[in-house]
Design an enzyme around this catalytic site. Structure first.
Site, short mmCIF file in Angstrom:
data_model
loop_
_atom_site.label_atom_id
_atom_site.label_comp_id
_atom_site.label_asym_id
_atom_site.label_seq_id
_atom_site.Cartn_x
_atom_site.Cartn_y
_atom_site.Cartn_z
N ASP A 1 -32.41 4.52 -26.63
CA ASP A 1 -33.34 4.18 -27.72
C ASP A 1 -32.57 4.01 -29.04
O ASP A 1 -32.85 3.10 -29.82
CB ASP A 1 -34.39 5.28 -27.88
CG ASP A 1 -34.94 5.75 -26.55
OD1 ASP A 1 -36.16 5.66 -26.35
OD2 ASP A 1 -34.14 6.20 -25.70
N ARG B 1 -30.89 0.77 -28.96
CA ARG B 1 -31.85 -0.31 -29.23
C ARG B 1 -32.15 -0.40 -30.72
O ARG B 1 -32.27 -1.48 -31.30
CB ARG B 1 -33.13 -0.08 -28.44
CG ARG B 1 -32.95 -0.38 -26.96
CD ARG B 1 -34.15 0.00 -26.12
NE ARG B 1 -33.97 -0.48 -24.75
CZ ARG B 1 -34.52 0.06 -23.68
NH1 ARG B 1 -35.31 1.12 -23.80
NH2 ARG B 1 -34.29 -0.44 -22.48
N ARG C 1 -43.71 6.14 -17.92
CA ARG C 1 -42.68 7.03 -17.39
C ARG C 1 -43.30 8.31 -16.84
O ARG C 1 -42.84 8.87 -15.85
CB ARG C 1 -41.68 7.38 -18.49
CG ARG C 1 -40.80 6.22 -18.90
CD ARG C 1 -39.70 6.69 -19.83
NE ARG C 1 -38.86 5.57 -20.21
CZ ARG C 1 -39.07 4.80 -21.25
NH1 ARG C 1 -40.11 5.02 -22.04
NH2 ARG C 1 -38.25 3.80 -21.54
N HIS D 1 -37.63 10.42 -24.72
CA HIS D 1 -37.27 9.04 -24.36
C HIS D 1 -38.56 8.42 -23.83
O HIS D 1 -38.85 8.48 -22.64
CB HIS D 1 -36.17 9.06 -23.29
CG HIS D 1 -35.92 7.72 -22.65
ND1 HIS D 1 -35.54 6.61 -23.36
CD2 HIS D 1 -36.02 7.29 -21.36
CE1 HIS D 1 -35.40 5.58 -22.55
NE2 HIS D 1 -35.69 5.98 -21.33
N ARG E 1 -30.14 0.49 -33.21
CA ARG E 1 -28.99 -0.10 -33.90
C ARG E 1 -28.95 -1.62 -33.70
O ARG E 1 -28.62 -2.36 -34.61
CB ARG E 1 -27.70 0.54 -33.39
CG ARG E 1 -27.56 1.98 -33.86
CD ARG E 1 -26.38 2.66 -33.24
NE ARG E 1 -25.13 2.21 -33.82
CZ ARG E 1 -23.93 2.64 -33.40
NH1 ARG E 1 -23.84 3.52 -32.44
NH2 ARG E 1 -22.83 2.19 -33.98
N1 LIG Z 1 -32.83 7.35 -19.07
C1 LIG Z 1 -32.81 6.04 -19.28
O1 LIG Z 1 -32.55 5.59 -20.40
C2 LIG Z 1 -33.10 5.12 -18.11
C3 LIG Z 1 -32.95 3.73 -18.23
C4 LIG Z 1 -33.20 2.94 -17.11
C5 LIG Z 1 -33.64 3.52 -15.92
N2 LIG Z 1 -33.80 4.86 -15.85
C6 LIG Z 1 -34.26 5.54 -14.64
O2 LIG Z 1 -33.18 5.63 -13.70
C7 LIG Z 1 -33.73 5.79 -12.39
C8 LIG Z 1 -33.09 4.76 -11.46
O3 LIG Z 1 -33.49 3.46 -11.81
P1 LIG Z 1 -33.01 2.22 -10.92
O4 LIG Z 1 -33.51 0.99 -11.62
O5 LIG Z 1 -31.58 2.36 -10.58
O6 LIG Z 1 -33.89 2.48 -9.60
P2 LIG Z 1 -33.56 1.95 -8.13
O7 LIG Z 1 -34.81 2.05 -7.35
O8 LIG Z 1 -32.85 0.65 -8.19
O9 LIG Z 1 -32.53 3.04 -7.59
C9 LIG Z 1 -32.87 4.34 -7.30
C10 LIG Z 1 -32.01 4.77 -6.13
O10 LIG Z 1 -32.26 6.17 -5.90
C11 LIG Z 1 -32.15 6.33 -4.48
N3 LIG Z 1 -32.78 7.57 -4.06
C12 LIG Z 1 -34.11 7.85 -3.94
N4 LIG Z 1 -34.27 9.10 -3.46
C13 LIG Z 1 -33.02 9.62 -3.28
C14 LIG Z 1 -32.54 10.86 -2.83
N5 LIG Z 1 -33.37 11.82 -2.43
N6 LIG Z 1 -31.21 11.04 -2.78
C15 LIG Z 1 -30.35 10.06 -3.16
N7 LIG Z 1 -30.74 8.86 -3.62
C16 LIG Z 1 -32.08 8.65 -3.68
C17 LIG Z 1 -32.83 5.09 -3.90
O11 LIG Z 1 -32.46 4.88 -2.55
C18 LIG Z 1 -32.33 4.01 -4.85
O12 LIG Z 1 -31.16 3.37 -4.36
C19 LIG Z 1 -35.24 5.60 -12.54
O13 LIG Z 1 -35.86 6.85 -12.63
C20 LIG Z 1 -35.37 4.85 -13.87
O14 LIG Z 1 -36.63 5.01 -14.48
C21 LIG Z 1 -33.52 5.66 -16.90
#
Ligand SMILES: NC(=O)c1ccc[n+]([C@@H]2O[C@H](COP(=O)([O-])OP(=O)(O)OC[C@H]3O[C@@H](n4cnc5c(N)ncnc54)[C@H](O)[C@@H]3O)[C@@H](O)[C@H]2O)c1
Length: 315
Positions: free
Chosen positions: A147, A150, A87, A174, A152
């Site tokens: 997390d 997960r 990450r 995270h 639980r």
């Molecule tokens: N916090 C958590 O528990 C958790 C869990 C899963 C994923 N995530 C994170 O969520 C984020 C998204 O994951 P995903 O699988 O949907 O990715 P993804 O690539 O499918 O989607 C990301 C989207 O963001 C858009 N994007 C990029 N730059 C942009 C901008 N400047 N303005 C607007 N939109 C923009 C892209 O076009 C894309 O559609 C990632 O950072 C991932 O690591 C977090």
């Protein structure tokens, strides 16, 4: 409920959140924003065309101005973790995207509650807190909601009891330095070690709980899912949608979210997850749960690891 939710980023996570919200009564208006116009318009068409069997809901592919009067803004834009990538390696790329979108969305929706989901979520929550100029109570990192879910799930499978009977949490980052404060883990009010001792009385025989293995299961689940199917989005969506429900409900709930630390457990100027009270005013306080000295040490180590990353990024 007549609430407006804007989701920035219509990728796997953002679109799944929108789809899930479209099937519930949490929001009456959804706005999806993404730089990839074709993708966001396609997602909106696909989601909208399944909404005829519910009360009317407005779902649009919009621009920042369309986010005006949003009750909640969910930030999921960015790049997902690639197989084998940590990450932290994603950090500067996603920070740069956040720096681009923050002034625009804050101008359009200054009173919204913001849920940060993009990874590395604790760093992104910290950066958003520093650059948005918004009051801190409005900024909620999804943090270790996933997390803890997960955990639980894993404990439920191990002890063969419903997840709703399990109250156990993951604290800290995270990510790789998260930990489980076992002193606070309960199954129906009974601590996990005592519960294990009671199991023969309940006619159940299970292996002793390997706590290190359970932490590894929690920490490695994301990587495992990404290796198997390319991205994780269902479980995080459930957590975020539940959080939206907490923010729009009449009373507060307690959950593990990432927010700015101000001396709690001796930690400050970093965002990480501990138990917080969240509700219609966003983060309404951190629950000062008693931790053991060892657990406080682990929380501080997690804070230090995040601070080391913050020190390396260009804010
Ligand atoms: N916090 C958590 O528990 C958790 C869990 C899963 C994923 N995530 C994170 O969520 C984020 C998204 O994951 P995903 O699988 O949907 O990715 P993804 O690539 O499918 O989607 C990301 C989207 O963001 C858009 N994007 C990029 N730059 C942009 C901008 N400047 N303005 C607007 N939109 C923009 C892209 O076009 C894309 O559609 C990632 O950072 C991932 O690591 C977090």
């Amino acid at each position: 409920m007549s609430s407006k939710v804007t989701i920035i980023g219509a990728g796997s996570v953002g679109a799944t959140i929108a789809y899930t919200l479209s099937g519930q009564d949490i929001a009456s208006e959804l706005v999806l924003i993404d730089i990839n116009k074709e993708k966001v318009e396609g997602e909106v068409m696909d989601i909208e065309q399944g909404t005829c069997f519910r009360d009317p809901i407005s779902i649009i592919a919009g621009d920042y101005a369309d986010a005006k009067d949003s009750d909640i803004v969910i930030i999921t834009s960015g790049m997902p973790r690639k197989p084998g990538q940590t990450r932290i390696e994603l950090t500067q790329t996603n920070v740069n995207i956040l720096k681009e979108i923050t002034p625009e969305i804050v101008k359009a929706a200054p009173n919204a509650l913001y849920i940060i989901v993009s990874n590395p979520v604790d760093i992104m929550t910290y950066v958003f807190t520093k650059i948005s100029g918004l009051p801190e109570n409005q900024i909620i990192g999804s943090g270790t909601i996933l997390d803890s879910a997960r955990l639980r799930c894993g404990l439920s499978e191990h002890f063969q009891v419903a997840q709703r009977n399990i109250h156990a949490y993951v604290f800290g980052e995270h990510g790789d330095t998260s930990f489980i404060p076992w002193s606070a883990a309960r199954i129906a009010g009974v601590n996990v070690d005592d519960y294990y001792e009671m199991m023969p009385l309940l006619g159940k025989e299970v292996e002793p709980l390997d706590k290190e293995e359970m932490l590894t299961y929690v920490q490695k689940s994301g990587g495992q899912i990404i290796a198997n199917k390319g991205a994780t989005f269902y479980a995080v969506t459930r957590g975020v949608v539940r959080l939206c429900g907490f923010l729009l409900s009449a009373s507060e709930s307690i959950t593990t979210v990432s927010s700015m630390m101000h001396g709690e457990y001796g930690i400050e100027d970093v965002c990480l997850s501990t138990l917080a009270l969240v509700g219609p005013k966003g983060i309404q306080g951190k629950v000062p749960m008693k931790l053991t000295e060892e657990e406080i040490g682990k929380l501080k180590a997690s804070a230090d690891a995040l601070k080391a990353v913050i020190a390396q990024i260009d804010l």
